[in-house]
Design a protein around this motif. Sequence first.
Motif, PDB file in Angstrom:
ATOM      1  N   HIS A 101       0.815  -1.221   0.000  1.00 23.52           N
ATOM      2  CA  HIS A 101       0.000   0.000   0.000  1.00 23.52           C
ATOM      3  C   HIS A 101       0.849   1.272   0.000  1.00 23.52           C
ATOM      4  N   SER A 102       2.160   1.135  -0.070  1.00 25.22           N
ATOM      5  CA  SER A 102       3.033   2.304  -0.009  1.00 25.22           C
ATOM      6  C   SER A 102       2.765   3.260  -1.168  1.00 25.22           C
ATOM      7  N   SER A 103       2.633   4.555  -0.839  1.00 25.84           N
ATOM      8  CA  SER A 103       2.441   5.616  -1.846  1.00 25.84           C
ATOM      9  C   SER A 103       1.262   5.319  -2.769  1.00 25.84           C
ATOM     10  N   THR A 104       0.167   4.861  -2.189  1.00 25.00           N
ATOM     11  CA  THR A 104      -1.006   4.480  -2.978  1.00 25.00           C
ATOM     12  C   THR A 104      -1.894   5.668  -3.319  1.00 25.00           C
ATOM     13  N   PHE A 105      -1.995   6.648  -2.407  1.00 26.30           N
ATOM     14  CA  PHE A 105      -3.003   7.692  -2.546  1.00 26.30           C
ATOM     15  C   PHE A 105      -2.385   9.078  -2.732  1.00 26.30           C
ATOM     16  N   LEU A 130       0.946   5.722   3.302  1.00 20.92           N
ATOM     17  CA  LEU A 130      -0.060   5.590   2.245  1.00 20.92           C
ATOM     18  C   LEU A 130       0.009   6.709   1.214  1.00 20.92           C
ATOM     19  N   LEU A 131       0.418   7.902   1.638  1.00 24.58           N
ATOM     20  CA  LEU A 131       0.412   9.063   0.747  1.00 24.58           C
ATOM     21  C   LEU A 131       1.611   9.064  -0.197  1.00 24.58           C
ATOM     22  N   GLN A 132       1.365   9.517  -1.410  1.00 25.11           N
ATOM     23  CA  GLN A 132       2.455   9.789  -2.330  1.00 25.11           C
ATOM     24  C   GLN A 132       3.138  11.088  -1.919  1.00 25.11           C
ATOM     25  N   GLU A 133       4.349  11.305  -2.372  1.00 24.76           N
ATOM     26  CA  GLU A 133       5.030  12.565  -2.073  1.00 24.76           C
ATOM     27  C   GLU A 133       4.218  13.723  -2.639  1.00 24.76           C
ATOM     28  N   GLY A 134       4.009  14.737  -1.823  1.00 26.50           N
ATOM     29  CA  GLY A 134       3.163  15.854  -2.226  1.00 26.50           C
ATOM     30  C   GLY A 134       1.691  15.601  -1.991  1.00 26.50           C
ATOM     31  N   GLY A 135       1.345  14.404  -1.490  1.00 29.57           N
ATOM     32  CA  GLY A 135      -0.050  14.053  -1.243  1.00 29.57           C
ATOM     33  C   GLY A 135      -0.646  14.836  -0.085  1.00 29.57           C
ATOM     34  N   ILE A 136      -1.964  14.990  -0.110  1.00 28.75           N
ATOM     35  CA  ILE A 136      -2.683  15.814   0.857  1.00 28.75           C
ATOM     36  C   ILE A 136      -3.502  14.939   1.800  1.00 28.75           C
ATOM     37  N   TRP A 137      -3.449  15.277   3.089  1.00 28.45           N
ATOM     38  CA  TRP A 137      -4.289  14.630   4.103  1.00 28.45           C
ATOM     39  C   TRP A 137      -5.189  15.699   4.710  1.00 28.45           C
ATOM     40  N   ILE A 138      -6.505  15.462   4.627  1.00 23.78           N
ATOM     41  CA  ILE A 138      -7.513  16.365   5.184  1.00 23.78           C
ATOM     42  C   ILE A 138      -8.192  15.654   6.348  1.00 23.78           C
ATOM     43  N   ASN A 139      -8.290  16.322   7.482  1.00 20.83           N
ATOM     44  CA  ASN A 139      -8.887  15.709   8.672  1.00 20.83           C
ATOM     45  C   ASN A 139      -9.921  16.627   9.304  1.00 20.83           C
ATOM     46  N   VAL A 140     -10.982  16.012   9.831  1.00 22.56           N
ATOM     47  CA  VAL A 140     -11.940  16.719  10.683  1.00 22.56           C
ATOM     48  C   VAL A 140     -12.389  15.750  11.768  1.00 22.56           C
ATOM     49  N   GLY A 141     -12.397  16.209  13.009  1.00 19.77           N
ATOM     50  CA  GLY A 141     -12.840  15.352  14.104  1.00 19.77           C
ATOM     51  C   GLY A 141     -12.206  15.762  15.419  1.00 19.77           C
ATOM     52  N   LEU A 202     -11.223  19.275  15.479  1.00 22.96           N
ATOM     53  CA  LEU A 202      -9.959  19.755  14.939  1.00 22.96           C
ATOM     54  C   LEU A 202      -9.987  19.536  13.432  1.00 22.96           C
ATOM     55  N   ARG A 203      -9.713  20.603  12.684  1.00 21.76           N
ATOM     56  CA  ARG A 203      -9.661  20.509  11.224  1.00 21.76           C
ATOM     57  C   ARG A 203      -8.253  20.879  10.771  1.00 21.76           C
ATOM     58  N   PHE A 204      -7.696  20.049   9.904  1.00 25.25           N
ATOM     59  CA  PHE A 204      -6.394  20.412   9.347  1.00 25.25           C
ATOM     60  C   PHE A 204      -6.228  19.853   7.943  1.00 25.25           C
ATOM     61  N   VAL A 205      -5.329  20.505   7.209  1.00 21.93           N
ATOM     62  CA  VAL A 205      -4.900  20.045   5.889  1.00 21.93           C
ATOM     63  C   VAL A 205      -3.379  20.032   5.919  1.00 21.93           C
ATOM     64  N   VAL A 206      -2.789  18.871   5.656  1.00 21.51           N
ATOM     65  CA  VAL A 206      -1.331  18.755   5.660  1.00 21.51           C
ATOM     66  C   VAL A 206      -0.874  18.091   4.370  1.00 21.51           C
ATOM     67  N   ARG A 207       0.392  18.314   4.043  1.00 21.69           N
ATOM     68  CA  ARG A 207       0.985  17.745   2.831  1.00 21.69           C
ATOM     69  C   ARG A 207       2.206  16.911   3.201  1.00 21.69           C
ATOM     70  N   LYS A 208       2.342  15.769   2.543  1.00 23.54           N
ATOM     71  CA  LYS A 208       3.549  14.961   2.713  1.00 23.54           C
ATOM     72  C   LYS A 208       4.666  15.596   1.901  1.00 23.54           C
ATOM     73  N   ARG A 209       5.720  15.992   2.579  1.00 20.38           N
ATOM     74  CA  ARG A 209       6.814  16.688   1.907  1.00 20.38           C
ATOM     75  C   ARG A 209       7.546  15.769   0.925  1.00 20.38           C
ATOM     76  N   LYS A 210       8.004  16.367  -0.148  1.00 19.36           N
ATOM     77  CA  LYS A 210       8.797  15.627  -1.123  1.00 19.36           C
ATOM     78  C   LYS A 210      10.219  15.488  -0.601  1.00 19.36           C
ATOM     79  N   THR A 211      10.824  14.348  -0.871  1.00 20.07           N
ATOM     80  CA  THR A 211      12.175  14.090  -0.368  1.00 20.07           C
ATOM     81  C   THR A 211      13.247  14.557  -1.328  1.00 20.07           C
ATOM     82  N   ARG A 212      12.864  14.976  -2.519  1.00 20.13           N
ATOM     83  CA  ARG A 212      13.868  15.434  -3.490  1.00 20.13           C
ATOM     84  C   ARG A 212      13.393  16.691  -4.188  1.00 20.13           C
TER      85      ARG A 212
END
Length: 212
Positions: A101-105, A130-141, A202-212
């Motif tokens: 499941h690595s880097s699936t979404f 699970l996230l690809q580099e640059g992928g976005i995670w949105i949370n509410v709860g 709590l609501r947030f939007v975060v991004r998985k940073r790119k490694t290169r």
Amino acid sequence: VMASAAHSFLHFLIFPDEKEGKKKKKNMIHPFALDMLLNEVHSEYRYDAMEFPDEGYIQIQQDILNPSSKKPWWRRRKKRRVGQASYTIGDFTSTYSPSSHSSTFTSIITCFFIDTATNIYEYLLILHHLLQEGGIWINVGPLQWHTNALLTPSADELRVLMEEGFGFEVLEWGVDDVAVNYRHVEDGKTRYTKMTESYFPLRFVVRKRKTR
């Protein structure tokens, strides 16, 4: 109950009333019937029913599938395939931790979810996995950590952990000023002699940073 509702929702089990030429909803649940029989005001409220999907979703489906067609929506909903949706019944950590499941979404949305973690480090590690580099995670709860939680960070501690421990880039972060009902409808009925359950999510939007 949740699996049954998800199955009905995803398979869109709404059928027309052929005689009247109108769509007729067949999906109905009774969300209060299994409540503990405590603090009730009126016993008949226990059997209130809720229908789904709601009218807004039906209209969206109708417009997406073929907005120019004059046929009833139930006659044309299978003419064109739009997107995919599925659900998986199982434990989050064991289901999504494998390397397959690595880097699936490219994006992930979690709703009233992260406080179910026994170990929040596990959830953060898997979501990052699970996230690809640059992928976005949105949370509410809320952060209503369950009794089995090994760690119970506050919102500010969680942010530090996500930024410094896992390298997420925070794009948006905040706690609501207005409480959100968790499982009680706003229908004007006084169902219980105690306050209904609500949270300031709590609501947030975060991004998985790119490694290169």
